[in-house]
Design a protein around this motif. Structure first.
Motif, PDB file in Angstrom:
ATOM      1  N   ALA A 156      -2.229  -4.969   3.132  1.00 44.12           N
ATOM      2  CA  ALA A 156      -3.252  -5.950   2.436  1.00 44.12           C
ATOM      3  C   ALA A 156      -4.646  -5.344   2.530  1.00 44.12           C
ATOM      4  O   ALA A 156      -4.906  -4.587   3.780  1.00 44.12           O
ATOM      5  N   HIS A 157      -5.456  -5.433   1.741  1.00 46.53           N
ATOM      6  CA  HIS A 157      -6.779  -5.012   1.769  1.00 46.53           C
ATOM      7  C   HIS A 157      -7.339  -5.579   2.700  1.00 46.53           C
ATOM      8  O   HIS A 157      -7.280  -6.926   2.870  1.00 46.53           O
ATOM      9  N   PRO A 158      -8.249  -5.147   3.486  1.00 47.85           N
ATOM     10  CA  PRO A 158      -9.060  -5.642   4.663  1.00 47.85           C
ATOM     11  C   PRO A 158      -9.900  -6.964   4.034  1.00 47.85           C
ATOM     12  O   PRO A 158     -10.029  -7.771   4.968  1.00 47.85           O
ATOM     13  N   MET A 159     -10.476  -6.707   3.349  1.00 47.02           N
ATOM     14  CA  MET A 159     -11.459  -7.836   2.737  1.00 47.02           C
ATOM     15  C   MET A 159     -10.747  -8.939   1.608  1.00 47.02           C
ATOM     16  O   MET A 159     -11.133  -9.957   1.923  1.00 47.02           O
ATOM     17  N   TYR A 160     -10.306  -8.177   0.582  1.00 47.38           N
ATOM     18  CA  TYR A 160      -9.893  -9.004  -0.455  1.00 47.38           C
ATOM     19  C   TYR A 160      -8.445  -9.475  -0.332  1.00 47.38           C
ATOM     20  O   TYR A 160      -7.918 -10.257  -0.997  1.00 47.38           O
ATOM     21  N   LYS A 161      -7.607  -8.960   0.719  1.00 49.22           N
ATOM     22  CA  LYS A 161      -6.633  -9.656   1.222  1.00 49.22           C
ATOM     23  C   LYS A 161      -5.518  -9.078   0.058  1.00 49.22           C
ATOM     24  O   LYS A 161      -4.394  -9.828  -0.294  1.00 49.22           O
ATOM     25  N   ARG A 162      -5.685  -8.436  -0.900  1.00 43.48           N
ATOM     26  CA  ARG A 162      -4.631  -7.988  -2.112  1.00 43.48           C
ATOM     27  C   ARG A 162      -3.832  -6.760  -1.606  1.00 43.48           C
ATOM     28  O   ARG A 162      -4.155  -6.214  -1.007  1.00 43.48           O
ATOM     29  N   VAL A 163      -2.533  -7.177  -1.960  1.00 47.11           N
ATOM     30  CA  VAL A 163      -1.540  -6.052  -1.331  1.00 47.11           C
ATOM     31  C   VAL A 163      -1.676  -4.776  -2.292  1.00 47.11           C
ATOM     32  O   VAL A 163      -1.673  -4.738  -3.332  1.00 47.11           O
TER      33      VAL A 163
END
Length: 110
Positions: A39-46
């Motif tokens: 998961a992206h640390p800021m955007y939470k997109r995988v």
């Protein structure tokens, strides 16, 4: 007895990864690509990330496209720190055969 227990304990601690073979062109060496999702640390997109590992294949049993398990081991060369433990799934077609089939089907369609 104590030595066997120590060996099995060390084997359990070894890191293992599952990936697919992308190259078998070197002698007794395969290149395994391991994919992971994070998961992206800021955007939470995988996000899909991949890394290539050089692994030792003593019997040259793995082919391109096979899904394999590799295990961490002592340094075997400059880049090799992994060894092939088992082949989980064989590739459907060997790439060279797939190219021959596609060339034949193109020739038949003309």
């Amino acid at each position: 007895m104590a030595q066997n227990i120590a060996e099995t304990a060390a084997a359990k601690r070894r890191n293992s990864k599952v990936g697919y073979v992308v190259s078998t062109k070197m002698a007794k060496t395969i290149v395994v690509e391991v994919d992971r999702q994070k998961a992206h640390p800021m955007y939470k997109r995988v996000i899909k990330r991949s890394k290539k590992f050089y692994a030792h294949d003593e019997q040259k049993t793995a082919n391109v496209g096979d899904v394999v398990r590799i295990e961490e081991t002592r340094p075997l060369s400059k880049l090799k720190r992994w060894r092939l433990t088992d082949i989980l799934r064989r590739a459907a077609l060997v790439p060279a055969l797939a190219e021959d089939i596609s060339v034949e089907s193109k020739a038949e369609s003309k």
